[in-house]
Design a protein around this motif. Structure first.
Motif, PDB file in Angstrom:
ATOM      1  N   ASP A   3       6.520  -4.189  -0.173  1.00 45.59           N
ATOM      2  CA  ASP A   3       5.144  -4.876  -0.946  1.00 45.59           C
ATOM      3  C   ASP A   3       3.753  -4.657  -0.163  1.00 45.59           C
ATOM      4  OD1 ASP A   3       5.635  -6.660   0.169  1.00 45.59           O
ATOM      5  OD2 ASP A   3       6.539  -8.429  -1.229  1.00 45.59           O
ATOM      6  N   ALA A   4       2.875  -5.659  -1.461  1.00 48.42           N
ATOM      7  CA  ALA A   4       2.388  -5.775   0.016  1.00 48.42           C
ATOM      8  C   ALA A   4       1.452  -6.775   1.015  1.00 48.42           C
ATOM      9  CB  ALA A   4       0.727  -6.028  -1.109  1.00 48.42           C
ATOM     10  N   ALA A   5       3.045  -7.441   0.541  1.00 51.22           N
ATOM     11  CA  ALA A   5       2.837  -8.861   1.496  1.00 51.22           C
ATOM     12  C   ALA A   5       3.556  -8.465   2.956  1.00 51.22           C
ATOM     13  CB  ALA A   5       2.625 -10.351   1.427  1.00 51.22           C
ATOM     14  N   GLY A   6       3.968  -7.463   2.369  1.00 52.18           N
ATOM     15  CA  GLY A   6       5.156  -6.415   3.205  1.00 52.18           C
ATOM     16  C   GLY A   6       4.389  -6.176   4.654  1.00 52.18           C
ATOM     17  N   LEU A   7       5.520  -5.534   6.059  1.00 50.89           N
ATOM     18  CA  LEU A   7       4.615  -4.859   6.987  1.00 50.89           C
ATOM     19  C   LEU A   7       5.086  -3.361   7.222  1.00 50.89           C
ATOM     20  CD1 LEU A   7       4.677  -7.911   9.612  1.00 50.89           C
ATOM     21  CD2 LEU A   7       3.441  -7.356   8.276  1.00 50.89           C
ATOM     22  N   GLY A   8       6.064  -3.072   6.318  1.00 52.59           N
ATOM     23  CA  GLY A   8       7.149  -1.889   6.589  1.00 52.59           C
ATOM     24  C   GLY A   8       6.254  -0.246   6.267  1.00 52.59           C
ATOM     25  N   ASP A   9       5.137  -0.869   5.070  1.00 54.74           N
ATOM     26  CA  ASP A   9       4.608   0.137   4.779  1.00 54.74           C
ATOM     27  C   ASP A   9       3.576   0.619   5.347  1.00 54.74           C
ATOM     28  OD1 ASP A   9       4.256   2.891   2.934  1.00 54.74           O
ATOM     29  OD2 ASP A   9       3.969   0.869   0.885  1.00 54.74           O
ATOM     30  N   CYS A  10       3.589   1.972   6.102  1.00 58.94           N
ATOM     31  CA  CYS A  10       2.570   2.291   6.896  1.00 58.94           C
ATOM     32  C   CYS A  10       2.089   3.590   6.808  1.00 58.94           C
ATOM     33  CB  CYS A  10       2.417   2.241   8.967  1.00 58.94           C
ATOM     34  SG  CYS A  10       3.594   0.379   8.893  1.00 58.94           S
ATOM     35  N   LEU A  11       0.920   4.360   7.403  1.00 58.94           N
ATOM     36  CA  LEU A  11       0.813   5.559   7.623  1.00 58.94           C
ATOM     37  C   LEU A  11       0.264   5.958   8.935  1.00 58.94           C
ATOM     38  CD1 LEU A  11      -1.732   6.051   4.608  1.00 58.94           C
ATOM     39  CD2 LEU A  11       0.643   6.068   4.043  1.00 58.94           C
ATOM     40  N   VAL A  12       0.512   7.552   8.870  1.00 59.95           N
ATOM     41  CA  VAL A  12       0.272   7.730  10.344  1.00 59.95           C
ATOM     42  C   VAL A  12       0.256   9.305  10.428  1.00 59.95           C
ATOM     43  CG1 VAL A  12       2.817   8.089  11.034  1.00 59.95           C
ATOM     44  CG2 VAL A  12       1.262   8.393  12.573  1.00 59.95           C
ATOM     45  N   LEU A  13      -1.201   9.273  11.534  1.00 58.50           N
ATOM     46  CA  LEU A  13      -1.721  11.257  10.831  1.00 58.50           C
ATOM     47  C   LEU A  13      -0.177  11.602  12.060  1.00 58.50           C
ATOM     48  CD1 LEU A  13      -5.584  10.618  11.951  1.00 58.50           C
ATOM     49  CD2 LEU A  13      -4.292  10.615   9.891  1.00 58.50           C
ATOM     50  N   THR A  14      -0.351  12.873  11.100  1.00 64.14           N
ATOM     51  CA  THR A  14       0.900  13.657  11.443  1.00 64.14           C
ATOM     52  C   THR A  14       0.029  14.395  12.731  1.00 64.14           C
ATOM     53  OG1 THR A  14       1.447  14.870   9.735  1.00 64.14           O
ATOM     54  CG2 THR A  14       2.400  16.062  11.046  1.00 64.14           C
ATOM     55  N   GLU A  15      -1.351  14.933  13.396  1.00 64.99           N
ATOM     56  CA  GLU A  15      -0.968  14.988  14.612  1.00 64.99           C
ATOM     57  C   GLU A  15      -0.663  13.890  15.745  1.00 64.99           C
ATOM     58  OE1 GLU A  15      -5.245  16.002  14.539  1.00 64.99           O
ATOM     59  OE2 GLU A  15      -6.135  13.843  13.521  1.00 64.99           O
ATOM     60  N   ASP A  16      -1.066  12.657  15.264  1.00 67.08           N
ATOM     61  CA  ASP A  16      -0.741  11.652  16.407  1.00 67.08           C
ATOM     62  C   ASP A  16       0.636  11.447  16.553  1.00 67.08           C
ATOM     63  OD1 ASP A  16      -3.523  11.260  16.137  1.00 67.08           O
ATOM     64  OD2 ASP A  16      -3.125   9.466  14.636  1.00 67.08           O
ATOM     65  N   TRP A  17       1.496  11.995  15.300  1.00 63.22           N
ATOM     66  CA  TRP A  17       2.775  11.848  15.437  1.00 63.22           C
ATOM     67  C   TRP A  17       3.473  13.251  16.897  1.00 63.22           C
ATOM     68  CZ3 TRP A  17       5.812   9.268  11.179  1.00 63.22           C
ATOM     69  CH2 TRP A  17       7.379   8.990  11.892  1.00 63.22           C
ATOM     70  N   GLU A  18       2.979  13.864  16.400  1.00 57.37           N
ATOM     71  CA  GLU A  18       2.942  15.454  17.093  1.00 57.37           C
ATOM     72  C   GLU A  18       2.430  14.895  18.757  1.00 57.37           C
ATOM     73  OE1 GLU A  18       1.956  18.716  15.318  1.00 57.37           O
ATOM     74  OE2 GLU A  18       2.508  18.423  13.531  1.00 57.37           O
TER      75      GLU A  18
END
Length: 382
Positions: free
Chosen positions: A158-173
């Motif tokens: 949910d909003a207060a949770g810490l588990g919903d994140c975004l990462v750019l695909t190029e950074d992951w690679e």
């Protein structure tokens, strides 16, 4: 004829003595005791808490409605720009007089460098302040393969949770290519990422047991058991079989390698594995610690409300500044504030930016910011 030696008796001025029965006039304020301004709070008597900070003892602030201070001051207009902005503003630059030795400075810089390029979805919503538009844009970017949405089970979604994140695909690679994995395994893992889309679960039949072991040790895959225990900082391996004892090695030399491989493969086949990034655990732990410290500073106010400027000063810890009066005090050898290295902001939070954690707390629904009309934006907790 006698001559006068001095003219004092002639030119001297004689003071008239007051009558003995006259008394000095008493002041009408003599019965009121003198008190220091800081010893009396706006809300009443002094608190019994020795650590109570009276600067936080504000009466309820004027409320002119919710403020758009964060959204109006953020120079971003899309999700990709917001992700980049959040990543760049998480920490402050090291001050010239940090009050830390070279070992501590190296530790701070290395820790910052080791954190994954994650950004919480709640933080993005705070900067853009357009929920429907943001979610639609995130889905479009994920479908186009430009961004990945990483869900960490057990950390709240949910909003207060810490588990919903975004990462750019190029950074992951870039993280995968810069790791210590074999070149062939790197290419295979990146191919699998592009094939599975935006899902976070990894089937147990895609990689072999040695490949799964290498990916788990590198931090790109975690098992469900480690997530259930909340220990994502050090990914745990599935219960891999150990080698046979030396006494029985001579009798089972031919059977042991094949049995070990089959048992290891079966355990990975039945285990639930999820995508991850190296050092995701320390990142989430630091984020949670920053939120907790921010809320603790806010709760020092009896009314639960405090001006934003005052809260920022307390987050910085009353450190010395480069303003003219502080420089003049230091030149005179007077106390001009503590060094940054002595504050919690630098000792435990590695120099986390105040506005960054403010936006995180707003996005998580822990606080709200409102207009006061007199002392700038105000902050209150829920």
């Amino acid at each position: 004829m006698p001559l006068r030696i001095t003219s004092a008796p002639v030119s001297g001025i004689k003071k008239r003595k007051a009558p003995a029965h006259t008394r000095p006039r008493t002041s009408p304020f003599a019965s009121h005791g003198r008190t220091k301004p800081t010893a009396r709070s706006l809300g009443g008597e002094k608190s019994d808490d020795p650590d109570f900070d009276f600067d936080f003892d504000y009466a309820p602030l004027p409320d002119l409605g919710l403020s758009r201070h964060v959204a109006d001051t953020a120079a971003v207009d899309n999700v990709l720009a917001a992700v980049q902005c959040i990543r760049d503003r998480m920490f402050e630059e090291l001050p010239a007089r940090a009050g830390m030795n070279s070992t501590r400075i190296a530790k701070v810089l290395n820790f910052r460098r080791s954190l994954p390029p994650l950004v919480s979805v709640a933080h993005v919503h705070t900067l853009l302040d357009a929920p429907t538009k943001v979610e639609r844009e995130i889905m479009e970017l994920a479908t186009a393969g430009r961004i990945r949405r990483l869900i960490v089970p057990g950390r709240g979604n949910d909003a207060a949770g810490l588990g919903d994140c975004l990462v750019l695909t190029e950074d992951w690679e870039m993280l995968v290519r810069g790791s210590l994995l074999d070149t062939a395994l790197k290419e295979k893992f990146l191919t699998v990422l592009s094939r599975i889309g935006n899902t976070c679960a990894i089937p147990g039949t895609i990689f072999s047991a040695p490949e799964y072991t290498a990916l788990v040790r590198a931090g790109f895959i975690v098992s469900s058991s480690s997530l259930a225990k909340g220990t994502t900082s050090v990914p745990s391996l599935p219960n891999l079989p150990t080698t046979a004892p030396a006494a029985a090695a001579s009798r089972t030399a031919s059977a042991t390698p094949s049995n070990t491989a089959e048992q290891s493969h079966s355990q990975f086949h039945t285990a639930t594995l999820f995508l991850s990034l190296p050092n995701t655990g320390p990142y989430l732990k630091l984020l949670g610690a920053g939120r907790d410290h921010f809320i603790a500073l806010l709760k020092k106010s009896k009314s639960g409300e405090v001006p934003l400027s005052l809260l920022r000063d307390r987050w910085n810890g009353g450190v010395e500044s480069e303003r003219s009066y502080s420089v003049a005090k230091r030149a005179r050898g007077e106390f001009a504030g503590i060094l940054p290295g002595k504050t919690k902001k630098w000792k435990d939070l590695y120099g986390m930016n105040f506005h960054w954690v403010l936006e995180e707390a707003i996005g998580a629904g822990l606080i709200e910011i409102f207009d006061t009309g007199s002392v700038g934006p105000g902050v209150r907790g829920f």
